[in-house]
Structures are given as C-alpha cells and as structure tokens.
Write an enzyme that holds these catalytic residues in place. Sequence first.
Site, short mmCIF file in Angstrom:
data_model
loop_
_atom_site.label_atom_id
_atom_site.label_comp_id
_atom_site.label_asym_id
_atom_site.label_seq_id
_atom_site.Cartn_x
_atom_site.Cartn_y
_atom_site.Cartn_z
N CYS A 143 0.83 -1.18 0.00
CA CYS A 143 0.00 0.00 0.00
C CYS A 143 0.87 1.24 0.00
CB CYS A 143 -0.88 0.02 1.25
SG CYS A 143 -1.77 -1.53 1.54
N ILE A 157 -4.33 -7.74 -1.33
CA ILE A 157 -3.66 -9.01 -1.62
C ILE A 157 -4.04 -10.08 -0.61
CG2 ILE A 157 -1.39 -10.14 -1.67
CD1 ILE A 157 -0.32 -7.53 -2.88
N VAL A 158 -4.13 -9.73 0.67
CA VAL A 158 -4.51 -10.67 1.73
C VAL A 158 -5.78 -10.16 2.40
CG1 VAL A 158 -3.82 -11.75 3.90
CG2 VAL A 158 -2.13 -11.41 2.09
N ASN A 187 2.15 -0.63 5.39
CA ASN A 187 2.58 -0.92 4.03
C ASN A 187 3.49 -2.14 4.09
OD1 ASN A 187 3.50 -0.87 1.36
ND2 ASN A 187 5.09 0.62 1.82
N ASP A 216 -2.77 -9.77 7.49
CA ASP A 216 -1.44 -9.91 8.07
C ASP A 216 -1.00 -8.64 8.78
OD1 ASP A 216 -1.34 -9.11 5.12
OD2 ASP A 216 0.64 -8.48 5.81
#
Length: 502
Positions: free
Chosen positions: A2, A53-54, A74, A98
């Site tokens: 990010c 992404i996660v 990030n 995460d």
Amino acid sequence: MCGIVAVHDPVSATGPDLDLGRAMLDRIGHRGPDGRGERAVGPTWLGHVRLAIVDLDAGDQPLGPADDHWAVVNGEIYNHRELRTVSGLHFASATDSDSEAALAAAVAGDLEALADLRGMYAFVVAHPDGRVTAVRDPLGVKPLYWARVDGATYFASELVAFDPAMRTRVEEFPPGHRWTPEEGLVRFRSLHVPSTQITDRDAALTQIRETLITAVRRRMMADVPVGVFLSGGLDSSLVAAIMASFADEVPGPVHSFAAGTAGSSDLIAARRVAEHLGLEHHERVYDADEVVSVLPDVVASIESYEPSLVRSAVPNYLLAEATAPVVKVVLTGEGADELFAGYAHFRDIVDAPDLREALIDGVSGLHNLNLQRCDRVTMAHGLEARVPFLDRDLVGLAGRLPIEWLLPGELGQEKAILREAFTGWLPDDLLWRPKEQFGDGSGTADVMLERAAELAPEDDWADQRVSRLAAPRSREELAYQRMFADHLAGIDQRVLGRFATA
C-alpha cells in the site's frame, strides 16, 4: 502492499492538518488502486491507499479498532498466522489481515515483539492516549520517509508525497528502528548478528537450498495469483523453479514475466527457463524509442537519478506495467548478489575481511539502491514485489558461510555455492549462465549509451549543475538530474544521501 501517510501534530490547537494529509495521500495514490481510507485519532491523522492481496474483503485500512489503537501498514507480515497462535500478542481486530500482526506488536510496546515480525513493512500506529509509533523493517524493503516541521511530524511512503515547501526537511526513516515522541529512534533489530561459522560444505548446500525454498514459499502467501520477474539469470530462475515446484499453493498458475529489446539475451534465457518449468510466460519487448520516451516517468518513479539504477529501472518499469494487469504480486531475485558475492567488483577484493565488510555494506545499503528501484517501479503500477533472497534466515545463513566459499569456484563462476545447492533444478547451461546486469542483459544499457548525447546535448555538460544536487558525473547523469528536479522540486543532496550517488 500500500501507500501510507501520517500527520502527528500534538502542538496545534486545531489538530493535524487534514487537507495537507489528504494532498499527500493523493500524490501516492498509484500505490493503492483498490481502496482509500483515513482516520483522525487525537493529534494524529492516518491515511492509506490499498493494494488488496490478503483478506480482500475485510483488510481495509486504517486498521482497527484494536482497543482504539489504529494503524496504517505498508507491506506483508509473512508469519502473521504463527504469531496469532504462539506469540502471546493481543489481536483485537476481527480480520485475517497480516497487518494485524504489526498493529499488535506496536500495541504491545515490546521491542522483541517487533523483532519477531517476519516480512517487509513500514507502519504508523496512532494510540488512544495521543501517542504515535512508527516502525520500518530491518532491511528497509518497504520505504518510509519523515519530516519534522514546527512541532509536527509527517510520514509518507514516497518523497513525492511531501509538500514542496517541506521537502528540504525530509529524511529517510532508518530501517530496523521504532520511533515514538517519548523515546525517539530505537533500534529493535540488527540486520547482521554475529554467529558461528559453518564448516561442513555439504551441510551448507543443504541449508542454502532448504532456506531459500522456505523463503520463497513464505512469499507465495496471497489470496490472488502471483508471478515472478524472470530475467533468465540464476537468481530469478531459482525463484521461478521453486515456485513451479509449489504451484499448488497459490491461486491459479504461476506466471513469469520477462522484458528486453528484441533478441536480447535475457528474453532468450527467460523463455527457455519458463518452458522448462512449465510457467505461463509473458514478454514485454521494447525498442530504443520506447526507452527514451519512458525515461522521465522512470526517473520520477524511482526518485533517483543514479545512472546504473535508471538503466536497470527502465526494463523493470516496462515489465511492471505489462505485469500489473495479469497479477498483483511478483517475486524477484533481488539481494542474491549482495549475499553471495555475485557482482564483478567483488572479485577485485582479495582480503577476506574486506570482502566480508563489502558484502555487509552491500546488503545494508540495498534500501537506498535496488530495493528502492524495485519498490518504486512496481508500485508505480499497483504491483507488489517480494524479495525471498532477503529473508531473515537466508541473510543470516549467508553471513555464516566462510568467505572463501563465496569466491568463484573451479569454473570461475560467481555464486558457485548457490548454483551447487540447486544442482538438478535447472539445465546446467542455465544454472551456470554467467551473470549480466539487468540493464545489460535486457539490451537497455546499449540503448542508453547510444542515446546519451540526445538526452543532454550541451558540449559543456560537465559545467552544468542542477540546483541542490551533486555535480553530474556524465552527460547521461545530467539528463536524469534534470528529469529528477522536474519531479521533485526542493529535494537536495542531503536528503538523497548515498542512494542517488552510489
């Protein structure tokens, strides 16, 4: 992956400047095409643009409320699931992100909790009592910059985020440190830790192979398809081979991506590796005109004008542009040359302690050079790059190898011990292919040299100097300095440090 911005202003009667924070976030919107969020927490404003992404559905940021602690993160924490079960950290939020591990570690306030985080990260946490915490990973894989102006502290993922009026005050946030207003900067983990040297070469080969396999598998963690930047050289080819062996652990097929001028050695070698491994292969072929036309965008994206960095960034930039529509995550071979003495200049160092020191310096300085290039050219297109060779365990293992094992072997080949460790994983001619710099193997360096006179045609280029920057060392560098100054007015050499002049 990010982009983050934070404004901590405990002295203003009206609190943090929200409009300034939002303007900073606007300038790095390319880092997060999938979402945008912000939150004011007492004297702190947090802003975030997201590349999902996660935990695609519930991982929006700022992340919280963890007992009213909020974070913008990030990066990726690869061991977040393990930390949820064995660390004793308090995970107060209800997501599978995460990034929650970063928030939990910061809330714990324990340096050891931060040291347990495995991954690449830069984050800022706003606490309910008005405190703030900023953290960056030990290698500096993820960028973080800050500026302290009139009692307020500003954080952002890229230099361009900062208002031109404050750019002379910007500094790089040091890797491996935590900052709080109360304690200042405190190192929470050293990058290089002295340890017992390995003496059994066969055992070392096994450990190198198993450690890299584990590092690659950690970085295949994603809820979206993943790929690999494949130059056809040793490092990216080994990463690709491991990914192909564990392809069932990621959504969809493993994609490989290569870039270069037509007929370049990188394209030819990458094609052979991909065919051998059964990867879904993609190529980005470009010509001299494309290289020259994209240079201003490349210099702006990497936030550097160092010629060798620019040359290697051009194929990476064009490759990332072609990759982003296909996958959101790629693995790369960054770091292997610094760990295993892959660069030609290491051969000129004959004294073992000097070579060891040079390797340590090389790894320690990556955040200002190749890691900066890797992050910027990918994130310019909303693409996350992961670097398995720079896994903590592999960095530590490389430091335990006798220095003579890192010298060229009987075949005179660099990184011989790494090649030996993966005997049988690739055809021998690919496994033992001599190293080429990415800009050379892709054909880009030749193009740049041919067109350098067009980039800065003045006969008296050596007398030229861009305000606030170091004197140019070549006509080519002068051209890049001018592009850099157009993008980052106000940035001076003090802010850039070695990453613009290495």
